[in-house]
Scaffold this motif. Structure first.
Motif, PDB file in Angstrom:
ATOM      1  N   ILE A   7      -0.784   0.592   7.071  1.00 33.17           N
ATOM      2  CA  ILE A   7      -1.276   1.909   6.672  1.00 33.17           C
ATOM      3  C   ILE A   7      -1.400   1.976   5.142  1.00 33.17           C
ATOM      4  O   ILE A   7      -0.483   1.589   4.423  1.00 33.17           O
ATOM      5  N   HIS A   8      -2.531   2.467   4.685  1.00 28.35           N
ATOM      6  CA  HIS A   8      -2.798   2.541   3.249  1.00 28.35           C
ATOM      7  C   HIS A   8      -2.520   3.942   2.689  1.00 28.35           C
ATOM      8  O   HIS A   8      -2.248   4.879   3.442  1.00 28.35           O
ATOM      9  N   THR A   9      -2.587   4.066   1.367  1.00 30.42           N
ATOM     10  CA  THR A   9      -2.459   5.377   0.711  1.00 30.42           C
ATOM     11  C   THR A   9      -3.617   5.537  -0.272  1.00 30.42           C
ATOM     12  O   THR A   9      -4.312   4.568  -0.592  1.00 30.42           O
ATOM     13  N   TYR A  10      -3.775   6.754  -0.777  1.00 32.40           N
ATOM     14  CA  TYR A  10      -4.869   7.046  -1.718  1.00 32.40           C
ATOM     15  C   TYR A  10      -4.752   6.234  -3.006  1.00 32.40           C
ATOM     16  O   TYR A  10      -5.713   6.115  -3.761  1.00 32.40           O
ATOM     17  N   LEU A  11      -3.595   5.653  -3.262  1.00 39.55           N
ATOM     18  CA  LEU A  11      -3.414   4.930  -4.523  1.00 39.55           C
ATOM     19  C   LEU A  11      -4.332   3.710  -4.653  1.00 39.55           C
ATOM     20  O   LEU A  11      -4.627   3.260  -5.758  1.00 39.55           O
ATOM     21  N   CYS A  12      -4.792   3.164  -3.514  1.00 37.57           N
ATOM     22  CA  CYS A  12      -5.677   1.982  -3.592  1.00 37.57           C
ATOM     23  C   CYS A  12      -7.087   2.362  -4.021  1.00 37.57           C
ATOM     24  O   CYS A  12      -7.894   1.489  -4.340  1.00 37.57           O
ATOM     25  N   GLY A  13      -7.389   3.674  -4.012  1.00 40.29           N
ATOM     26  CA  GLY A  13      -8.699   4.116  -4.489  1.00 40.29           C
ATOM     27  C   GLY A  13      -9.788   4.132  -3.426  1.00 40.29           C
ATOM     28  O   GLY A  13     -10.879   4.622  -3.672  1.00 40.29           O
TER      29      GLY A  13
END
Ligand code: ZN
Ligand code: FE
Ligand code: FE
Ligand code: ZN
Length: 266
Positions: A7-13
């Motif tokens: 699961i990713h977060t918004y920090l990766c852009g």
């Protein structure tokens, strides 16, 4: 429902939604355990547009640790998706050992300078030899396994994304030595359901490759590769069915980089 370990977060852009929304989506899907695995920062300037910068990394840990406190009813693990490329060990060896990750996913997204799974670079596929390209990719995955830096191979057969794939007999030969290395490294393979949302419309890896993994006793886990909250746990029933078709009866839970076999959901 099995845990979602990708699961990713918004920090990766290139992911949308708040961490809270991913967790709430997990809870709605009946998932009791998730792992945030955003793209690792890289101080050497590798692929900067797809990852947090180093100075944002404390924000990432803060987010995950805060979520762990705010949502005690769901098990939230702390992980990372780290790319393998030539020379990455210089940074990763030291840095990974200093973090307290539960899971380190290992990925290959580039063959030399070519982002082969990037839609903007898809056209390059028309200029390369497909079997050679897959061979280069699996050579890199073998090197990834040999570093012993990672716990799980993410999206094992990612080059199939745009439906470029060698015939089965050739593919098998290409994959065999790498599968042996993955087994030797005692890594797991993820059943990554994001492939279902791509042109190939298949889970990563295919049944044939999953059977090769099963023959070698390579354990499996599950990941949605969510970059949007609604994707958490996406098509996990299909992934379980695929695992059973390949012969699997168990998957692994991972915590503090240790794997434990658990039965597949019925
Ligand atoms: Zn991503
Ligand atoms: Fe990836
Ligand atoms: Fe990912
Ligand atoms: Zn990924």
């Amino acid at each position: 429902m099995q845990p979602d370990y990708h699961i990713h977060t918004y920090l990766c852009g290139h992911a949308i939604g708040s961490p809270e929304e991913y967790i709430e989506a997990a809870q709605e899907a009946g998932i009791k355990e998730i792992c945030f695995t955003d793209h690792a920062p890289d101080p050497t300037g590798y692929d900067p547009i797809n990852r947090m910068v180093m100075s944002e990394y404390p924000q990432y840990s803060d987010i995950v640790f805060r979520m762990q406190k705010e949502y005690p009813s769901i098990n939230i693990l702390y992980g990372i998706e780290a790319d393998y490329y030539h020379g990455c060990e210089q940074f990763l060896e030291k840095w990974l050992s200093e973090q307290n990750f539960d899971i380190v996913l290992g990925s290959v997204h580039y063959i030399e300078e070519w982002g082969f799974d990037n839609p903007h670079e898809r056209i390059v596929w028309n200029t390369v030899d497909v079997s050679n390209t897959w061979n280069e990719y699996f050579t890199l995955l073998g090197q990834l396994a040999d570093t012993r830096l990672y716990d799980v191979i993410a999206h094992l057969d990612l080059p199939k994304k745009f439906r470029h794939r060698p015939p089965d007999e050739i593919l098998k030969k290409i994959v065999e030595p790498t599968m042996d290395k993955i087994a030797r490294a005692e890594m797991a393979i993820e059943l990554n359901t994001s492939g279902l949302r791509r042109p190939v419309a298949e889970i990563y890896p295919s049944l044939m490759l999953l059977e090769m993994a099963y023959e070698r006793d390579i354990p499996i886990c599950f990941g949605s590769d969510s970059h949007e909250p609604h994707c958490v746990g996406y098509a996990f029933a299909n992934a379980s069915a695929l695992a059973r078709e390949a012969g699997y009866t168990h998957s692994v839970r991972i915590k503090q980089r240790k794997k434990e076999l658990v039965p597949l959901p019925l």
